[in-house]
Design a protein around this motif. Structure first.
Motif: not given
Length: 135
Positions: A15-37
């Protein structure tokens, strides 16, 4: 006041705070939530002595803490979700269930603590977007 996104890595659960979508600070996985609420939670000011962070749980999963007078946005998939919050020894919460749909992709919640005789209760109230702090 900038309102941060609270992101949870779909790969490792960080769990992390970000100003926008980013890569995970722990494992590097891109975090994208297109189409989510989006869920926005605003923690209203607490009485003196109750300044500890509120623990956030969505659908039973931890999403970090919310500081006094802080507002965050959490991307979530469409569907029905349950919000529960805790504060120190206060585990009592009037859980809130809400549904995100393509027609209503955002939910707004105000969190406060209601003082009790034996125990305090965290009170979650659905809110109008106009009642929420803006970025």
């Amino acid at each position: 006041m900038a309102i941060m996104l609270r992101l949870k890595c779909p790969s490792c659960g960080e769990v992390m705070n970000a100003a926008g979508f980013c890569n995970c600070t722990k494992c590097g996985t891109p975090i994208r939530y297109n189409g989510w609420g989006m869920l926005q939670i605003y923690r209203m000011g607490s009485p003196v002595g109750i300044a500890a962070g509120y623990g956030i749980y969505l659908d039973g999963q931890p999403y970090g803490h919310l500081a006094n007078k802080e507002s965050i946005r959490i991307p979530l998939p469409m569907g029905t979700h349950t919000l529960h919050m805790t504060c120190g020894m206060t585990r009592r919460c009037e859980d809130l269930t809400f549904t995100l749909t393509p027609e209503a992709p955002a939910a707004y919640v105000k969190a406060s603590i209601r003082m009790g005789f034996w125990s305090n209760t965290i009170h979650l109230t659905p809110a109008d977007p106009s009642e929420m702090p803006q970025a």
